[in-house]
Design an enzyme around this catalytic site. Structure first.
Site, PDB file in Angstrom:
ATOM      1  N   LYS A 154       0.801  -1.233   0.000  1.00 54.88           N
ATOM      2  CA  LYS A 154       0.000   0.000   0.000  1.00 54.88           C
ATOM      3  C   LYS A 154       0.825   1.271   0.000  1.00 54.88           C
ATOM      4  CE  LYS A 154      -4.013  -1.967   2.136  1.00 54.88           C
ATOM      5  NZ  LYS A 154      -4.744  -2.083   3.396  1.00 54.88           N
ATOM      6  N   GLU A 209      -1.321   7.953   8.126  1.00 51.28           N
ATOM      7  CA  GLU A 209      -2.041   8.734   7.122  1.00 51.28           C
ATOM      8  C   GLU A 209      -3.001   9.668   7.848  1.00 51.28           C
ATOM      9  OE1 GLU A 209      -3.079   6.661   3.165  1.00 51.28           O
ATOM     10  OE2 GLU A 209      -4.964   6.753   4.267  1.00 51.28           O
ATOM     11  N   ARG A 242      -7.844  -7.343  -8.938  1.00 47.01           N
ATOM     12  CA  ARG A 242      -8.599  -8.575  -9.157  1.00 47.01           C
ATOM     13  C   ARG A 242     -10.029  -8.248  -9.605  1.00 47.01           C
ATOM     14  NH1 ARG A 242      -9.001  -7.431  -3.636  1.00 47.01           N
ATOM     15  NH2 ARG A 242     -11.163  -6.907  -3.129  1.00 47.01           N
TER      16      ARG A 242
END
Ligand code: MV4
Length: 482
Positions: free
Chosen positions: A124, A208, A300
């Protein structure tokens, strides 16, 4: 980037490396393309319906989960049965770059993106860094995993509380902690680290800026091997419980049109620049002022692809196969039209009255809805016994209509038609959602379920009715001595 070379070949036979409704979904796509299918199953899935729908099916004698993860065994079987390709579905091996690479090295087409892209977006922090470089807005935070608490607190101080700690190799909310003030930082960091380490084998955690009450909007992307990239619009997946999506919507009924256009443009440009191939979904958080921020990318096929199929008329699974065998996208962005609105409801075998505890056991009665604009992707049937080993989703109900009001009315009607007896399901929750005035107005954020749940009546009224009907039928039968 690795030097792995992929290749193209005509796909005539596919091994489906998955189970449940998504295995059935992939088999259906293959049948319409005249492609043969091979299913795999664990002992626990011997009576699953997808096993019967495939042209061939093979037992993987292993434990219930491992049967779908043992990729040496699975690729071996694909070669033995002369498959050209493997479709991984979602979950299990679908985002495992080593598996994708192993397929290619063994001469099997992996129906999905290049392993390098799976690896890039699986990290990530690396994904965020890449997207920022490509001009996609991201939230301020740390560029490195936290190793020194003092430095980390300094970063948190600079971006301002609240901040969120996230596992760099995580998902599903695991290893995630909201930190509202400095005094909590150290304890929450330690618990995030330990959880990430326990579940993902790597304890890397980054910081974050925390967005309060966001909407979760994701953009579906499709790209061929020749640099043609298109988007299939957005889905609003804000309605979640414990990081499991419950209701997904295409298109967003409320998001500002300028914001949508900007999301599409930014997403397509970024995917073109990274040379992405096959299908993918870019997830954004949208704040109360309509600012959007990239959070992660899914490399995906997703559970909720059905709603995008309903509003675009494009079969996403067939497109994945066509792209994998080297076909060009047969259309341009302007050929894609989004028409109407679609809502997907995940019907889960779980008991809303017992804190959503998973239900196991036999389905004693099953009737799925139908009629105009209704699609059901199910994994179960009457007398099917739900095993305890897998996730609790037993069916997806997707409805489509031209307008938002019409689709909500249709959803109410279709959910009321759905009968599942023998095990508790979340149908009472879904029926409550489509009667909620905020939902009807298109007003929902990621806090929707936690805010609304205490106000919902979760009695299973259809169950009472069913019991009554059964009792009357029994009495009549007894009277007539049938
Ligand atoms: C966030 C956030 C607020 N701020 N990141 C949850 C799962 C993972 N995909 C990302 N998640 C969130 N990340 C920042 N910087 C809030 C969430 C979040 C959330 C996101 C989408 C849908 C439901 C959610 C429920 C709680 C928290």
């Amino acid at each position: 980037m690795s030097k792995l070379k992929t290749f193209t070949k005509e796909i005539k036979k596919v091994l489906v490396a998955n189970r449940g409704e998504i295995a059935t979904r992939i088999i259906r796509a293959c049948k319409e393309l005249d492609i043969k299918t091979v299913a795999i199953y664990s002992e626990a899935d011997a009576k699953s319906i997808y096993v019967k729908k495939a042209d061939e099916a093979y037992l993987i004698p292993s434990d219930p989960i491992q049967a779908y993860l043992n990729y040496f065994r699975i690729v071996d079987l694909a070669k033995q049965t002369k498959c050209d390709a493997i479709h991984p579905g979602y979950g299990f091996l679908s985002e495992n770059p080593e598996f994708a690479e192993y397929c290619w090295k063994q001469g099997i087409v992996f129906i999905g993106p290049h392993p390098d892209h799976i690896a890039l977006f699986g990290d990530k922090m690396a994904a965020k860094k890449k997207m920022r470089e490509l001009g996609v807005p991201v939230l301020p935070g740390s560029d490195e995993p936290i190793s020194d608490i003092k430095k980390a607190k300094k970063i948190a101080d600079e971006i301002g509380y609240p901040v969120i700690l996230k596992a760099a190799f995580g998902g599903g909310g695991r290893g995630m902690r909201i930190v509202r003030e400095e005094s909590e930082f150290e304890d929450l960091f330690k618990s995030a680290f330990n959880e990430a380490k326990k579940f993902f084998g790597r304890g890397d955690v980054f910081i974050e800026k925390y967005v309060e009450n966001p909407r979760h909007i994701e953009i579906q992307i499709m790209a061929d091997k020749y640099g043609n990239v298109v988007h299939l619009g957005e889905r609003d997946c804000s309605i979640q419980r414990r990081h499991q999506k419950v209701v997904e919507i295409a298109r967003s009924p409320t998001l500002n049109e300028d914001v949508k256009r900007e999301l599409y443009r930014t997403s397509v440009k970024a995917m073109f620049k990274v040379g992405y191939e096959n299908v993918g979904t870019i997830e954004y958080l949208v704040d109360e002022k309509d600012n959007f921020y990239f959070i992660e990318m899914n490399t995906r096929l997703q559970v909720e692809h059905t709603v995008t199929e309903m509003v675009t008329g494009i079969d996403i699974v067939q497109q994945m196969i066509k792209i994998a065998q080297g076909e060009k996208l047969g259309f341009l962005q302007e050929d894609i039209t989004m028409r109407g609105y679609a809502i997907e409801f995940r019907v889960n075998a779980e008991d809303p009255k017992r804190n959503f505890a998973p239900s196991v056991g036999a389905i004693t009665s099953y009737h799925s809805p139908g009629g105009p604009g209704v699609r059901v992707d199910a994994a179960v049937y009457k007398d099917y016994v739900i095993p305890p080993y897998y996730d609790s989703m037993i069916a997806k109900l997707s409805v489509w209509a031209l307008t938002w009001d019409q689709v909500v009315n249709r959803a109410r009607r279709a959910l009321d038609e759905f009968i599942v007896r023998g095990v508790p399901t979340n149908l009472p929750l879904l029926r409550a959602i489509v009667r909620d005035e905020d939902f009807i107005k298109g007003k929902f954020t990621t806090r929707y379920i936690e805010e609304k749940l205490p106000t919902f009546n979760l009695e299973d009224k259809t169950a009472d009715l069913e019991d009554l009907v059964a009792a009357i039928a029994g009495a009549i039968a007894a009277y007539h001595k049938i």
